[in-house]
Design a protein around this motif. Structure first.
Motif, PDB file in Angstrom:
ATOM      1  N   ASP A   1      44.444  11.677  29.212  1.00  0.00           N
ATOM      2  CA  ASP A   1      43.679  12.920  29.108  1.00  0.00           C
ATOM      3  C   ASP A   1      42.547  12.802  28.089  1.00  0.00           C
ATOM      4  O   ASP A   1      42.406  13.611  27.171  1.00  0.00           O
ATOM      5  CB  ASP A   1      44.609  14.096  28.759  1.00  0.00           C
ATOM      6  CG  ASP A   1      43.944  15.435  29.031  1.00  0.00           C
ATOM      7  OD1 ASP A   1      43.092  15.505  29.945  1.00  0.00           O
ATOM      8  OD2 ASP A   1      44.271  16.417  28.324  1.00  0.00           O
ATOM      9  N   ALA A   2      41.753  11.728  28.253  1.00  0.00           N
ATOM     10  CA  ALA A   2      40.583  11.486  27.404  1.00  0.00           C
ATOM     11  C   ALA A   2      39.436  11.098  28.324  1.00  0.00           C
ATOM     12  O   ALA A   2      39.634  10.834  29.507  1.00  0.00           O
ATOM     13  CB  ALA A   2      40.873  10.358  26.415  1.00  0.00           C
ATOM     14  N   SER A   3      38.230  11.049  27.798  1.00  0.00           N
ATOM     15  CA  SER A   3      37.099  10.630  28.633  1.00  0.00           C
ATOM     16  C   SER A   3      37.036   9.103  28.683  1.00  0.00           C
ATOM     17  O   SER A   3      37.464   8.419  27.743  1.00  0.00           O
ATOM     18  CB  SER A   3      35.785  11.191  28.082  1.00  0.00           C
ATOM     19  OG  SER A   3      35.418  10.512  26.895  1.00  0.00           O
ATOM     20  N   ALA A   4      36.494   8.598  29.768  1.00  0.00           N
ATOM     21  CA  ALA A   4      36.366   7.148  29.921  1.00  0.00           C
ATOM     22  C   ALA A   4      35.482   6.556  28.830  1.00  0.00           C
ATOM     23  O   ALA A   4      35.752   5.462  28.322  1.00  0.00           O
ATOM     24  CB  ALA A   4      35.820   6.807  31.309  1.00  0.00           C
ATOM     25  N   SER A   5      34.434   7.277  28.434  1.00  0.00           N
ATOM     26  CA  SER A   5      33.546   6.760  27.387  1.00  0.00           C
ATOM     27  C   SER A   5      34.279   6.688  26.046  1.00  0.00           C
ATOM     28  O   SER A   5      34.077   5.751  25.272  1.00  0.00           O
ATOM     29  CB  SER A   5      32.273   7.601  27.272  1.00  0.00           C
ATOM     30  OG  SER A   5      32.576   8.922  26.898  1.00  0.00           O
ATOM     31  N   THR A   6      35.140   7.661  25.760  1.00  0.00           N
ATOM     32  CA  THR A   6      35.932   7.621  24.526  1.00  0.00           C
ATOM     33  C   THR A   6      36.841   6.399  24.536  1.00  0.00           C
ATOM     34  O   THR A   6      36.943   5.674  23.541  1.00  0.00           O
ATOM     35  CB  THR A   6      36.769   8.912  24.373  1.00  0.00           C
ATOM     36  OG1 THR A   6      35.880  10.012  24.230  1.00  0.00           O
ATOM     37  CG2 THR A   6      37.703   8.830  23.177  1.00  0.00           C
ATOM     38  N   VAL A   7      37.493   6.150  25.661  1.00  0.00           N
ATOM     39  CA  VAL A   7      38.386   4.992  25.769  1.00  0.00           C
ATOM     40  C   VAL A   7      37.592   3.700  25.613  1.00  0.00           C
ATOM     41  O   VAL A   7      38.006   2.798  24.874  1.00  0.00           O
ATOM     42  CB  VAL A   7      39.169   5.024  27.101  1.00  0.00           C
ATOM     43  CG1 VAL A   7      39.912   3.715  27.326  1.00  0.00           C
ATOM     44  CG2 VAL A   7      40.134   6.201  27.117  1.00  0.00           C
ATOM     45  N   ARG A   8      36.441   3.595  26.268  1.00  0.00           N
ATOM     46  CA  ARG A   8      35.601   2.390  26.127  1.00  0.00           C
ATOM     47  C   ARG A   8      35.189   2.180  24.673  1.00  0.00           C
ATOM     48  O   ARG A   8      35.250   1.063  24.151  1.00  0.00           O
ATOM     49  CB  ARG A   8      34.365   2.482  27.026  1.00  0.00           C
ATOM     50  CG  ARG A   8      34.613   2.069  28.463  1.00  0.00           C
ATOM     51  CD  ARG A   8      33.324   1.898  29.245  1.00  0.00           C
ATOM     52  NE  ARG A   8      32.518   3.123  29.317  1.00  0.00           N
ATOM     53  CZ  ARG A   8      32.721   4.119  30.174  1.00  0.00           C
ATOM     54  NH1 ARG A   8      33.702   4.039  31.044  1.00  0.00           N
ATOM     55  NH2 ARG A   8      31.950   5.178  30.169  1.00  0.00           N
TER      56      ARG A   8
ATOM     57  N   ASP B   1      41.074   4.488  34.270  1.00  0.00           N
ATOM     58  CA  ASP B   1      42.514   4.642  34.506  1.00  0.00           C
ATOM     59  C   ASP B   1      43.223   5.086  33.226  1.00  0.00           C
ATOM     60  O   ASP B   1      44.063   5.986  33.247  1.00  0.00           O
ATOM     61  CB  ASP B   1      43.146   3.332  34.981  1.00  0.00           C
ATOM     62  CG  ASP B   1      42.644   2.886  36.339  1.00  0.00           C
ATOM     63  OD1 ASP B   1      42.226   3.749  37.127  1.00  0.00           O
ATOM     64  OD2 ASP B   1      42.678   1.664  36.598  1.00  0.00           O
ATOM     65  N   ILE B   2      42.880   4.450  32.112  1.00  0.00           N
ATOM     66  CA  ILE B   2      43.499   4.794  30.833  1.00  0.00           C
ATOM     67  C   ILE B   2      43.133   6.224  30.451  1.00  0.00           C
ATOM     68  O   ILE B   2      43.988   7.009  30.030  1.00  0.00           O
ATOM     69  CB  ILE B   2      43.065   3.809  29.727  1.00  0.00           C
ATOM     70  CG1 ILE B   2      43.562   2.399  30.043  1.00  0.00           C
ATOM     71  CG2 ILE B   2      43.588   4.262  28.363  1.00  0.00           C
ATOM     72  CD1 ILE B   2      42.986   1.318  29.137  1.00  0.00           C
ATOM     73  N   ALA B   3      41.867   6.573  30.631  1.00  0.00           N
ATOM     74  CA  ALA B   3      41.403   7.920  30.288  1.00  0.00           C
ATOM     75  C   ALA B   3      42.152   8.980  31.096  1.00  0.00           C
ATOM     76  O   ALA B   3      42.588   9.998  30.541  1.00  0.00           O
ATOM     77  CB  ALA B   3      39.899   8.027  30.521  1.00  0.00           C
TER      78      ALA B   3
END
Length: 169
Positions: free
Chosen positions: A34-41, A28-30
């Motif tokens: 406009d970022a990837s979920a892995s970057t956010v994690r 959801d944050i990604a």
């Protein structure tokens, strides 16, 4: 203290988590940022490891849970003992939060839950026995929280008593 500066993505992640950590996934944050979920994690894990993001806490409506006496007890502690007394106060049954304040007087704020007046009196007496001087006691009606605006994003105020988020505008 963090060993690195927070960038715009870190601040946006913190803002989003402050607004609604429970119902916000890294996906959801990604999507929102406009970022990837892995970057956010990875960023969340780094913020946790750096001690910037210290935890995720349940927001309890004590009145709905059957505990209608939610009180703020304002105390004074001698400055050299303030941290030790605040930690000891957190262990008193019924105390749910203790804050240290950077002033000489009224420098420890204790939030406590009681089932009746006798319960609140007991908590006050235990705080006194620890060495805290109780200056004031106030019943809390509602608590309202908002994510820190400088982290960015749109401002969202949450009524922590009901859990409702008012519409924007």
């Amino acid at each position: 203290m963090t060993s690195r500066e927070l960038d715009a993505l870190d601040r946006q992640i913190l803002y989003t988590l402050q607004a609604e950590a429970r119902r916000t996934s890294s996906t959801d944050i990604a999507d929102e940022l406009d970022a990837s979920a892995s970057t956010v994690r990875n960023r969340i894990q780094r913020l946790e490891a750096d001690g910037v993001l210290r935890g995720y806490h349940a927001d309890v409506d004590y009145e709905r849970a059957g505990y209608q006496l939610y009180t703020l007890i304002v105390c004074t502690a001698p400055i050299p003992e303030r941290e030790e007394l605040a930690e000891a106060a957190a262990a008193v049954p019924g105390v749910v939060e203790v804050q240290e304040v950077m002033t000489g007087e009224r420098n420890v704020m204790v939030r406590a839950i009681g089932v009746d007046g006798d319960d609140l009196s007991r908590i006050g007496e235990e705080l006194d026995e620890l060495g805290l001087r109780v200056s004031d006691e106030d019943l809390i009606r509602n608590t309202h929280r908002s994510p820190y605006a400088k982290f960015g994003g749109r401002r969202r105020v949450t009524d922590c008593t009901s859990g409702d988020t008012p519409p924007h505008g």
